[in-house]
Write a protein that holds these residues in place. Structure first.
Motif, PDB file in Angstrom:
ATOM      1  N   ARG A  36      47.285  28.398  70.090  1.00 23.51           N
ATOM      2  CA  ARG A  36      48.065  29.568  70.734  1.00 23.51           C
ATOM      3  C   ARG A  36      46.743  30.650  70.893  1.00 23.51           C
ATOM      4  O   ARG A  36      46.522  31.292  72.045  1.00 23.51           O
ATOM      5  CB  ARG A  36      49.264  29.969  70.231  1.00 23.51           C
ATOM      6  N   LYS A  37      46.177  30.872  69.606  1.00 20.92           N
ATOM      7  CA  LYS A  37      45.189  31.908  69.361  1.00 20.92           C
ATOM      8  C   LYS A  37      43.909  31.483  70.182  1.00 20.92           C
ATOM      9  O   LYS A  37      43.450  32.298  71.064  1.00 20.92           O
ATOM     10  CB  LYS A  37      44.751  31.964  68.028  1.00 20.92           C
ATOM     11  N   ALA A  38      43.723  30.242  70.261  1.00 20.62           N
ATOM     12  CA  ALA A  38      42.597  29.536  71.109  1.00 20.62           C
ATOM     13  C   ALA A  38      42.642  29.824  72.568  1.00 20.62           C
ATOM     14  O   ALA A  38      41.806  30.276  73.157  1.00 20.62           O
ATOM     15  CB  ALA A  38      41.966  28.073  70.545  1.00 20.62           C
ATOM     16  N   ALA A  51      44.446  32.145  74.046  1.00 22.01           N
ATOM     17  CA  ALA A  51      44.570  33.358  74.325  1.00 22.01           C
ATOM     18  C   ALA A  51      43.271  33.940  74.544  1.00 22.01           C
ATOM     19  O   ALA A  51      43.204  35.264  74.749  1.00 22.01           O
ATOM     20  CB  ALA A  51      45.532  34.097  73.439  1.00 22.01           C
ATOM     21  N   SER A  52      42.425  33.331  73.576  1.00 26.54           N
ATOM     22  CA  SER A  52      41.058  34.124  73.579  1.00 26.54           C
ATOM     23  C   SER A  52      40.351  33.888  74.805  1.00 26.54           C
ATOM     24  O   SER A  52      40.365  33.071  75.682  1.00 26.54           O
ATOM     25  CB  SER A  52      40.321  33.814  72.498  1.00 26.54           C
TER      26      SER A  52
END
Length: 156
Positions: free
Chosen positions: A151-153, A155-156
């Motif tokens: 998810r973090k990847a 979103a970046s």
């Protein structure tokens, strides 16, 4: 339309279905409970306006039948009965409390079957070959960490 109540899979939704099934059909308690459980598993969420009382039972049902249904529910051999796999979000607990916080919350779930139901509901895959309860908990934590990293990847 703003007076509706949103129900998620679990005890409230099962009670909603059970009350309507008992009120509208002549099924016995065991069949009504099986149907309510099947409907709860089939529905993700719903918005209702007519919410019957939790233990609404029609007058035509004798007290002995209600008592036997309550006893059979408590004697049920299926550990998933009454278990809510949506009680907490694995991803949210991991993000806010970390790995140890999630593992501590998973300690509340005692059986392997309930842990697998939790993992399936939370979309964190656990291999079928993992059998021990502690190993399933570790696999859930690892899968949740991977999902959060994905998810973090994204979103970046």
């Amino acid at each position: 339309m703003s007076n509706g109540r949103q129900l998620w899979p679990g005890d409230a939704m099962r009670s909603f279905f059970r009350a309507h099934i008992r009120r509208e059909t002549s099924l016995d308690d065991a069949a009504a409970e099986r149907l309510a459980t099947a409907l709860t598993k089939a529905v993700n969420r719903m918005l209702v306006w007519d919410m019957p009382s939790i233990d609404e039972v029609p007058e035509k049902a004798p007290a002995s039948r209600r008592a036997s249904a309550t006893q059979s529910e408590s004697d049920s051999s299926s550990p998933r009965e009454g278990f809510n796999p949506y009680l907490f979000s694995a991803i949210v607990v991991l993000a806010k409390q970390g790995r140890d916080g999630l593992f501590k919350r998973l300690q509340e779930i005692k059986t392997a079957e309930n842990l697998r139901a939790f993992a399936e509901a939370q979309h964190v895959p656990v291999e079928k070959s993992v059998k021990r309860v502690d190993d399933i908990r570790k696999a859930i934590v690892a899968a949740a960490e991977q999902r959060l990293a994905d998810r973090k990847a994204a979103a970046s």
